[in-house]
Design a protein around this motif. Structure first.
Motif, PDB file in Angstrom:
ATOM      1  N   UNK A 153      40.789  32.726  33.228  1.00  0.00           N
ATOM      2  CA  UNK A 153      39.363  32.408  33.361  1.00  0.00           C
ATOM      3  C   UNK A 153      38.502  33.649  33.128  1.00  0.00           C
ATOM      4  N   UNK A 154      39.028  34.804  33.514  1.00  0.00           N
ATOM      5  CA  UNK A 154      38.306  36.062  33.308  1.00  0.00           C
ATOM      6  C   UNK A 154      38.541  36.617  31.900  1.00  0.00           C
ATOM      7  N   UNK A 155      39.352  35.896  31.114  1.00  0.00           N
ATOM      8  CA  UNK A 155      39.698  36.309  29.751  1.00  0.00           C
ATOM      9  C   UNK A 155      40.366  37.688  29.736  1.00  0.00           C
ATOM     10  N   UNK A 156      41.329  37.834  30.664  1.00  0.00           N
ATOM     11  CA  UNK A 156      42.050  39.094  30.790  1.00  0.00           C
ATOM     12  C   UNK A 156      43.543  38.807  30.849  1.00  0.00           C
ATOM     13  N   UNK A 157      44.348  39.792  30.434  1.00  0.00           N
ATOM     14  CA  UNK A 157      45.779  39.659  30.662  1.00  0.00           C
ATOM     15  C   UNK A 157      46.018  39.838  32.154  1.00  0.00           C
ATOM     16  N   UNK A 158      47.108  39.275  32.654  1.00  0.00           N
ATOM     17  CA  UNK A 158      47.364  39.252  34.093  1.00  0.00           C
ATOM     18  C   UNK A 158      47.402  40.655  34.690  1.00  0.00           C
ATOM     19  N   UNK A 159      48.065  41.597  34.036  1.00  0.00           N
ATOM     20  CA  UNK A 159      48.174  42.949  34.593  1.00  0.00           C
ATOM     21  C   UNK A 159      46.804  43.620  34.691  1.00  0.00           C
ATOM     22  N   UNK A 160      45.951  43.441  33.684  1.00  0.00           N
ATOM     23  CA  UNK A 160      44.613  44.033  33.723  1.00  0.00           C
ATOM     24  C   UNK A 160      43.770  43.375  34.812  1.00  0.00           C
ATOM     25  N   UNK A 161      43.920  42.058  34.958  1.00  0.00           N
ATOM     26  CA  UNK A 161      43.185  41.347  36.006  1.00  0.00           C
ATOM     27  C   UNK A 161      43.590  41.873  37.383  1.00  0.00           C
ATOM     28  N   UNK A 162      44.890  42.009  37.628  1.00  0.00           N
ATOM     29  CA  UNK A 162      45.357  42.509  38.921  1.00  0.00           C
ATOM     30  C   UNK A 162      44.895  43.943  39.168  1.00  0.00           C
ATOM     31  N   UNK A 163      44.911  44.760  38.122  1.00  0.00           N
ATOM     32  CA  UNK A 163      44.457  46.148  38.271  1.00  0.00           C
ATOM     33  C   UNK A 163      42.981  46.200  38.614  1.00  0.00           C
ATOM     34  N   UNK A 164      42.176  45.379  37.937  1.00  0.00           N
ATOM     35  CA  UNK A 164      40.740  45.386  38.213  1.00  0.00           C
ATOM     36  C   UNK A 164      40.435  44.806  39.588  1.00  0.00           C
ATOM     37  N   UNK A 165      41.094  43.703  39.924  1.00  0.00           N
ATOM     38  CA  UNK A 165      40.860  43.090  41.232  1.00  0.00           C
ATOM     39  C   UNK A 165      41.313  44.015  42.349  1.00  0.00           C
ATOM     40  N   UNK A 166      42.424  44.695  42.146  1.00  0.00           N
ATOM     41  CA  UNK A 166      42.943  45.585  43.174  1.00  0.00           C
ATOM     42  C   UNK A 166      42.147  46.862  43.340  1.00  0.00           C
ATOM     43  N   UNK A 167      41.430  47.265  42.316  1.00  0.00           N
ATOM     44  CA  UNK A 167      40.659  48.502  42.404  1.00  0.00           C
ATOM     45  C   UNK A 167      39.172  48.257  42.661  1.00  0.00           C
ATOM     46  N   UNK A 168      38.791  46.993  42.780  1.00  0.00           N
ATOM     47  CA  UNK A 168      37.385  46.675  43.049  1.00  0.00           C
ATOM     48  C   UNK A 168      37.023  47.091  44.474  1.00  0.00           C
ATOM     49  N   UNK A 169      35.800  47.547  44.681  1.00  0.00           N
ATOM     50  CA  UNK A 169      35.395  47.937  46.031  1.00  0.00           C
ATOM     51  C   UNK A 169      35.366  46.718  46.957  1.00  0.00           C
ATOM     52  N   UNK A 170      35.737  46.931  48.214  1.00  0.00           N
ATOM     53  CA  UNK A 170      35.725  45.837  49.175  1.00  0.00           C
ATOM     54  C   UNK A 170      34.311  45.458  49.578  1.00  0.00           C
ATOM     55  N   UNK A 171      33.415  46.416  49.560  1.00  0.00           N
ATOM     56  CA  UNK A 171      32.026  46.148  49.901  1.00  0.00           C
ATOM     57  C   UNK A 171      31.233  46.130  48.607  1.00  0.00           C
ATOM     58  N   UNK A 172      30.584  45.006  48.295  1.00  0.00           N
ATOM     59  CA  UNK A 172      29.834  44.938  47.043  1.00  0.00           C
ATOM     60  C   UNK A 172      28.744  45.995  46.973  1.00  0.00           C
ATOM     61  N   UNK A 173      28.589  46.537  45.795  1.00  0.00           N
ATOM     62  CA  UNK A 173      27.507  47.487  45.572  1.00  0.00           C
ATOM     63  C   UNK A 173      26.185  46.734  45.592  1.00  0.00           C
ATOM     64  N   UNK A 174      25.141  47.282  46.207  1.00  0.00           N
ATOM     65  CA  UNK A 174      23.879  46.566  46.266  1.00  0.00           C
ATOM     66  C   UNK A 174      23.226  46.383  44.902  1.00  0.00           C
ATOM     67  N   UNK A 175      23.475  47.302  43.987  1.00  0.00           N
ATOM     68  CA  UNK A 175      22.857  47.206  42.664  1.00  0.00           C
ATOM     69  C   UNK A 175      23.650  48.050  41.691  1.00  0.00           C
ATOM     70  N   UNK A 176      23.562  47.717  40.416  1.00  0.00           N
ATOM     71  CA  UNK A 176      24.204  48.547  39.408  1.00  0.00           C
ATOM     72  C   UNK A 176      23.263  49.700  39.062  1.00  0.00           C
ATOM     73  N   UNK A 177      23.685  50.634  38.211  1.00  0.00           N
ATOM     74  CA  UNK A 177      22.835  51.768  37.883  1.00  0.00           C
ATOM     75  C   UNK A 177      21.485  51.389  37.280  1.00  0.00           C
ATOM     76  N   UNK A 178      21.394  50.209  36.673  1.00  0.00           N
ATOM     77  CA  UNK A 178      20.131  49.779  36.086  1.00  0.00           C
ATOM     78  C   UNK A 178      19.268  49.020  37.083  1.00  0.00           C
ATOM     79  N   UNK A 179      19.714  48.924  38.329  1.00  0.00           N
ATOM     80  CA  UNK A 179      18.922  48.275  39.359  1.00  0.00           C
ATOM     81  C   UNK A 179      19.076  46.768  39.457  1.00  0.00           C
ATOM     82  N   UNK A 180      20.112  46.185  38.853  1.00  0.00           N
ATOM     83  CA  UNK A 180      20.320  44.744  38.945  1.00  0.00           C
ATOM     84  C   UNK A 180      20.958  44.437  40.292  1.00  0.00           C
ATOM     85  N   UNK A 181      20.286  43.613  41.073  1.00  0.00           N
ATOM     86  CA  UNK A 181      20.819  43.257  42.382  1.00  0.00           C
ATOM     87  C   UNK A 181      21.841  42.133  42.234  1.00  0.00           C
TER      88      UNK A 181
END
Length: 118
Positions: A22-50
């Motif tokens: 669904x994320x259009x990723x290979x399984x290993x890349x999906x697991x790597x990205x999901x596993x390295x994602x921050x547990x607390x969501x960032x309030x905004x990206x560098x461009x200020x998108x909430x």
């Protein structure tokens, strides 16, 4: 590069593979990205998108998908029972396709805001 062995049940593996697809990723890349994602969501990206408003919109769109999927299921059930497509089958499928595309856009925007990527 490091190797990691993960033990998953058949159901867990199927869920991970479905999420990766669904994320259009290979399984290993999906697991790597999901596993390295921050547990607390960032309030905004560098461009200020909430992220919060995007999540609210995603939740609303999720309700639309559920409703459209229910309507499509009913139209397909009529097709199976009568052998004739209901008048709303094609329109419902097209609507569901449009709403699903919006879900994809929102998930991508949220992921970009969380990871700082575009």
């Amino acid at each position: 590069m490091h190797r990691v062995t993960v033990r998953l049940s058949a159901a867990e593996m199927a869920a991970v593979e479905a999420n990766a697809a669904a994320a259009r990723m290979v399984t290993s890349a999906y697991l790597a990205e999901a596993g390295s994602a921050p547990l607390v969501p960032a309030p905004a990206d560098p461009d200020g998108v909430e992220v919060g408003p995007l999540l609210v919109e995603l939740m609303g769109t999720h309700r639309q998908v559920r409703g459209a999927a229910h309507n499509l299921n009913q139209a397909v059930a009529r097709l199976h029972s009568t052998g004739e497509p209901a008048g709303d089958l094609a329109a419902t499928a097209a609507y569901l396709t449009r709403v699903a595309a919006r879900v994809d856009e929102l998930v991508t925007a949220i992921a970009a805001a969380q990871t700082g990527r575009r």
